[in-house]
Design an enzyme around this catalytic site. Structure first.
Site, PDB file in Angstrom:
ATOM      1  CB  ALA A 110      -0.932  -0.008   1.205  1.00  0.00           C
ATOM      2  CB  SER A 133       9.525   0.214  11.154  1.00  0.00           C
ATOM      3  OG  SER A 133      10.143  -0.735  11.977  1.00  0.00           O
ATOM      4  CB  ILE A 162       7.335  -3.051  12.118  1.00  0.00           C
ATOM      5  CG1 ILE A 162       7.555  -2.302  13.439  1.00  0.00           C
ATOM      6  CG2 ILE A 162       5.887  -3.507  12.005  1.00  0.00           C
ATOM      7  CD1 ILE A 162       6.747  -1.025  13.584  1.00  0.00           C
ATOM      8  CD  GLU A 168       3.370 -13.958  -2.550  1.00  0.00           C
ATOM      9  OE1 GLU A 168       3.239 -15.159  -2.771  1.00  0.00           O
ATOM     10  OE2 GLU A 168       4.435 -13.416  -2.184  1.00  0.00           O
ATOM     11  CB  ALA A 169      -3.456 -13.709  -6.440  1.00  0.00           C
ATOM     12  CE  LYS A 200      -6.066 -14.452 -10.233  1.00  0.00           C
ATOM     13  NZ  LYS A 200      -6.333 -13.704  -9.003  1.00  0.00           N
ATOM     14  CB  THR A 205     -10.750  -7.717  -4.179  1.00  0.00           C
ATOM     15  OG1 THR A 205     -11.045  -8.480  -3.022  1.00  0.00           O
ATOM     16  CG2 THR A 205     -11.559  -8.232  -5.349  1.00  0.00           C
ATOM     17  CB  ILE A 219      -3.203  -5.565  -4.747  1.00  0.00           C
ATOM     18  CG1 ILE A 219      -2.358  -6.304  -3.699  1.00  0.00           C
ATOM     19  CG2 ILE A 219      -2.329  -4.631  -5.583  1.00  0.00           C
ATOM     20  CD1 ILE A 219      -1.335  -7.268  -4.262  1.00  0.00           C
TER      21      ILE A 219
END
Ligand SMILES: Cc1cc2nc3c(=O)[nH]c(=O)nc-3n(C[C@H](O)[C@H](O)[C@H](O)COP(=O)(O)OP(=O)(O)OC[C@H]3O[C@@H](n4cnc5c(N)ncnc54)[C@H](O)[C@@H]3O)c2cc1C
Length: 417
Positions: free
Chosen positions: A20, A43, A46, A53-54, A82, A346, A348
């Site tokens: 994101a 970070s 973290i 990944e799809a 894909k 959905t 990404i």
């Protein structure tokens, strides 16, 4: 006195550097260019959620806007093509169907092809709907080609599977090359204006202060700015989509790279398998009310089709959405804005559309309430549409042997009657 209505927005601070954060940085810099100065803080200690990944075909528009060379992109992110998702054991055990990115047959104006197919069926025509879908045939045959035909019926619409960590790295390089500044460090404190309650700056654990006009919260599930600092609220949808956990593990690359994601239904959830160039991504999404984390892990490990490459990772989540995705001077993008289980890949896409929406409604001259209201209205609708589509997967099945499937059907039946 801080007056958000008249303060021009020049300094954008992105908190978080997962998919994101870096996608927001790259797209905003590319489109808004010198109108804004962008700083991203993340970070390494973290880290990121490490899954996701799809994708679905609109991701290719992002690549076009960013001017990405596709061959280089496929190489650097270890991506594969894909064409569809294959749903196995969803309708009944042993049966599978596809959601392809193509459209079966040739639709006419005002009338989609499936109406012709249904009419044909009523007249005794026996061909399956998918017989008319190129993506379906290519997926079944394990084949792909870029086809630039004049007739869209002959095209093979596609998306990518890619390595989430490599994707964030790729976007980081692109963003930094365009002039985005990156700061490494842990956000320890969020400073707000006393009068407006808007965020003034982020203080890192080394004392460094990062001031901004607009903050994009990409800090993942915790929603450090939108949730913890501003308390924007969260609509919990786990009564509609009760899966609340996932176990993810990479495994060795399958000798044959299938051009589709697999979604395999289990008794208390479902398993994904995503083929990449160097490995497979695997995970089991489940409802912890019906099986323990250990049982879920055992189910996943027993159903891998190649050797595991690492330790399984447990991820807990609450399905739902942030009540206000844009609140004061914070816009939540990515997991901080909400989460719907990844059954149709959905998330990404939601990141992409949130950033595009923000760019379109960008408050260059100050925080106009109408821009914010429009942004929140569009986000709400988008989340709800995807939620309902996901719920349908559980509703339209004949699985009387699965606790999760039965529970969702029962809830929906109660609400319908
Ligand atoms: C099980 C599962 C499977 C998924 N599968 C898919 C899929 O197939 N397709 C799809 O589209 N999406 C999928 N998703 C969603 C996808 O993973 C996310 O949308 C995507 O990775 C974006 O995550 P993010 O950047 O919002 O959060 P994260 O990756 O968690 O990044 C958060 C960032 O914030 C930083 N941060 C947090 N706190 C601080 C702090 N205090 N100081 C500084 N930095 C901080 C972190 O270091 C990190 O950089 C899946 C999600 C889950 C849980």
């Amino acid at each position: 006195m801080h007056n958000p209505l008249t303060t021009p927005i020049k300094r954008v601070v992105i908190a978080g550097g997962g998919t994101a954060g870096w996608l927001a940085a790259a797209l905003m810099k590319k489109v808004l260019n010198s109108a804004v100065e962008i700083t991203l803080v993340e970070s390494e200690a973290i880290g990121t959620v490490g899954v996701g990944e799809a994708t679905i075909p609109p991701i290719r528009l992002v690549n076009q806007v960013l001017g990405i060379d596709e061959a280089q992109f496929l190489h650097d992110t270890k991506a594969t093509i894909k064409l569809a998702i294959r749903f196995e054991n969803w309708k009944t055990k042993g049966q599978s169907y596809y959601h392809t990115f193509g459209a079966p047959g040739k639709s006419m104006a005002f009338c989609h092809f499936h109406h012709y197919w249904l009419k044909g069926k009523s007249l005794g025509h026996t061909a399956d709907l998918w017989e008319y879908d190129f993506n379906y045939h290519a997926a079944e045959a394990g084949k792909f080609a870029q086809i630039n035909a004049k007739d869209p019926v002959l095209e093979l619409p596609f998306a990518y599977h890619f390595d989430a960590t490599l994707y964030a790295k790729y976007l980081r390089k692109l963003s930094e090359n365009m002039g985005v500044s990156r700061i490494e460090g842990k956000i320890a404190h969020v400073e707000r204006y006393q009068d407006s309650g808007y965020i003034k700056s982020l203080r890192l654990d080394n004392g460094q202060e990062i001031e901004g006009d607009l903050f994009v919260d990409c800090t993942g599930f915790k929603g450090l700015l939108i949730g913890e600092a501003l308390g924007a609220g969260y609509d919990d949808w786990s009564h509609l989509l009760p899966c609340d956990s996932a176990i993810a593990v990479p495994s060795e690359r399958h000798e044959k790279t299938a051009p589709f994601t697999r979604s395999i239904a289990h008794d208390a959830g479902w398993q994904w398998r995503i083929p990449l160039q160097h490995r497979n991504g695997n995970g089991h999404v489940y409802c912890s009310r019906y099986i323990s984390d250990q049982q879920a892990q055992d189910t996943l490990m027993e159903n891998l089709d190649t050797k595991p490459l690492g330790d399984p990772k447990l991820i807990k989540f609450t399905t739902g959405r942030r009540r206000k995705q844009w609140y004061k001077n914070v816009v939540a993008v990515g997991l901080s804005s909400g989460f719907l289980e990844p059954l149709e890949s959905t998330s990404i896409h939601l990141i992409q559309s949130a950033i595009v929406r923000l760019i379109q409604l960008f408050p260059h001259n100050g925080f106009t309430p109408s821009l914010q209201a429009e942004y929140n209205k569009q986000s709400e609708l988008e989340f709800e549409q995807i939620r309902d589509f996901l719920v349908l997967h559980y509703q339209v099945n004949e699985r009387s042997d699965s606790a999760v499937f039965l529970m969702i059907c029962a809830i929906l039946n109660c609400q319908i009657h």
